[in-house]
Design a protein around this motif. Structure first.
Motif, PDB file in Angstrom:
ATOM      1  N   LEU A 221      16.961  21.326  28.076  1.00 47.66           N
ATOM      2  CA  LEU A 221      17.900  20.542  28.873  1.00 47.66           C
ATOM      3  C   LEU A 221      18.071  19.144  28.282  1.00 47.66           C
ATOM      4  N   SER A 222      16.982  18.561  27.793  1.00 42.24           N
ATOM      5  CA  SER A 222      17.069  17.243  27.143  1.00 42.24           C
ATOM      6  C   SER A 222      17.953  17.320  25.904  1.00 42.24           C
ATOM      7  N   LEU A 223      17.830  18.409  25.161  1.00 43.82           N
ATOM      8  CA  LEU A 223      18.653  18.613  23.965  1.00 43.82           C
ATOM      9  C   LEU A 223      20.127  18.650  24.352  1.00 43.82           C
ATOM     10  N   TYR A 224      20.428  19.330  25.423  1.00 45.30           N
ATOM     11  CA  TYR A 224      21.798  19.402  25.932  1.00 45.30           C
ATOM     12  C   TYR A 224      22.317  18.013  26.297  1.00 45.30           C
ATOM     13  N   TRP A 225      21.494  17.215  26.969  1.00 46.36           N
ATOM     14  CA  TRP A 225      21.897  15.858  27.347  1.00 46.36           C
ATOM     15  C   TRP A 225      22.156  14.991  26.122  1.00 46.36           C
ATOM     16  N   VAL A 226      21.274  15.073  25.130  1.00 48.24           N
ATOM     17  CA  VAL A 226      21.415  14.240  23.934  1.00 48.24           C
ATOM     18  C   VAL A 226      22.705  14.584  23.191  1.00 48.24           C
ATOM     19  N   VAL A 227      22.941  15.875  22.959  1.00 47.50           N
ATOM     20  CA  VAL A 227      24.141  16.301  22.228  1.00 47.50           C
ATOM     21  C   VAL A 227      25.400  15.912  23.013  1.00 47.50           C
ATOM     22  N   GLY A 228      25.387  16.153  24.332  1.00 45.96           N
ATOM     23  CA  GLY A 228      26.532  15.792  25.162  1.00 45.96           C
ATOM     24  C   GLY A 228      26.802  14.301  25.149  1.00 45.96           C
ATOM     25  N   ASN A 229      25.739  13.497  25.196  1.00 39.32           N
ATOM     26  CA  ASN A 229      25.902  12.040  25.182  1.00 39.32           C
ATOM     27  C   ASN A 229      26.486  11.552  23.860  1.00 39.32           C
ATOM     28  N   ILE A 230      25.979  12.083  22.757  1.00 41.89           N
ATOM     29  CA  ILE A 230      26.494  11.679  21.440  1.00 41.89           C
ATOM     30  C   ILE A 230      27.978  12.017  21.324  1.00 41.89           C
ATOM     31  N   PHE A 231      28.347  13.211  21.802  1.00 42.46           N
ATOM     32  CA  PHE A 231      29.753  13.602  21.786  1.00 42.46           C
ATOM     33  C   PHE A 231      30.584  12.629  22.616  1.00 42.46           C
ATOM     34  N   MET A 232      30.077  12.274  23.806  1.00 40.89           N
ATOM     35  CA  MET A 232      30.805  11.370  24.690  1.00 40.89           C
ATOM     36  C   MET A 232      30.940   9.977  24.083  1.00 40.89           C
ATOM     37  N   ILE A 233      29.909   9.525  23.359  1.00 43.98           N
ATOM     38  CA  ILE A 233      29.979   8.214  22.707  1.00 43.98           C
ATOM     39  C   ILE A 233      31.104   8.196  21.675  1.00 43.98           C
ATOM     40  N   VAL A 234      31.122   9.217  20.813  1.00 45.08           N
ATOM     41  CA  VAL A 234      32.168   9.306  19.784  1.00 45.08           C
ATOM     42  C   VAL A 234      33.541   9.422  20.436  1.00 45.08           C
ATOM     43  N   GLN A 235      33.639  10.275  21.463  1.00 44.33           N
ATOM     44  CA  GLN A 235      34.906  10.481  22.156  1.00 44.33           C
ATOM     45  C   GLN A 235      35.420   9.188  22.782  1.00 44.33           C
TER      46      GLN A 235
END
Length: 257
Positions: A221-235
């Motif tokens: 779940l932490s992995l999911y949060w990290v990847v999602g956050n990085i995507f959101m930062i770039v977006q």
């Protein structure tokens, strides 16, 4: 702002109730019954398993791939939500002026305030609830993906990089990265709204909550949060790029003065 926050909170609470959070410890399979399991959780669980088997039972990589797929699918909604937020932010000075003009709390004055506020929204083509509807569509998908990660047995039986997906990160690296990326993502999103006390509180509260949850939750779940956050930062940087550059120019100009 308070009404929007209350509305969003109510919508999230309703979705959580309808999503059957009591089933979070029940494994998800093709035989799982119920609308939520059949049309949200199991398809996402199947998708994770499909990509994992495609890459040699690498469930960590599968979570990353499915997270990115979901984020790309939700991108149009996120763009719409960001534009709506930007439009609301642009008319804040006029809204503030109206509130000061009609500061009296008597019923007649408050009715006049509401009328002129609606006229202001119509003038600028702003819908104060427009930012809530994309969120309402996104939440079932994101909560369903969270359920899929937590309830797919195979994920807990595999590892990725230095951690077991079914156990919390023993070195607390993922929780810290999840918290840091949450802070960065919110900082960029809230640029221009730093003077709002509620937003300032959320800027610090959310990352702390994410770290606390990530320490005790499975690393998947932490992995999911990290990847999602990085995507959101770039977006967010891509969508709000001009605003970010303008804010930096303004800060630089103010520093020179």
């Amino acid at each position: 702002m308070k009404r929007r926050i209350l509305l969003i909170s109510a919508l999230i609470g309703l979705i959580l109730l309808l999503s059957g959070c009591s089933q979070i410890n029940d494994p998800i399979t093709a035989e799982s019954t119920g609308f939520w399991n059949k049309y949200f959780v199991y398809p996402l669980s199947w998708l994770i398993t499909y990509f994992a088997e495609l890459f040699g039972n690498n469930y960590g990589l599968a979570i990353i791939i499915v997270t990115l797929l979901i984020r790309f699918a939700l991108l149009p909604l996120m763009i719409k939500q960001t534009k709506s937020s930007k439009a609301m932010q642009a008319i804040q000075p006029e809204l503030k002026a109206l509130r000061e003009k009609y500061s009296s709390k008597d019923q007649a004055t408050q009715q006049k305030l509401q009328q002129e506020t609606m006229q202001l929204f119509q003038k600028h083509g702003v819908n104060p609830l427009a930012g809530c509807f994309p969120l309402l569509i996104q939440m079932p998908i994101l909560i369903g993906f969270y359920h899929a990660i937590m309830r797919t047995r195979e994920i807990a039986e595999h590892n990725f990089l230095w951690f077991d997906l079914g156990e919390s990160d023993p070195y607390y690296i993922l929780p810290l990265v999840a918290g840091i990326t949450t802070f960065i993502q919110q900082k960029i999103t809230m640029m221009g709204m730093e003077n709002n006390p509620q937003m300032a509180m959320m800027l610090w509260l959310m990352p702390i909550m994410i770290v606390v949850f990530a320490i005790s939750f499975p690393a998947a779940l932490s992995l999911y949060w990290v990847v999602g956050n990085i995507f959101m930062i770039v977006q967010t940087i891509l969508i709000k790029g001009p605003d970010i550059r303008a804010a930096r120019s303004g800060d630089a100009g103010g520093a020179k003065k």
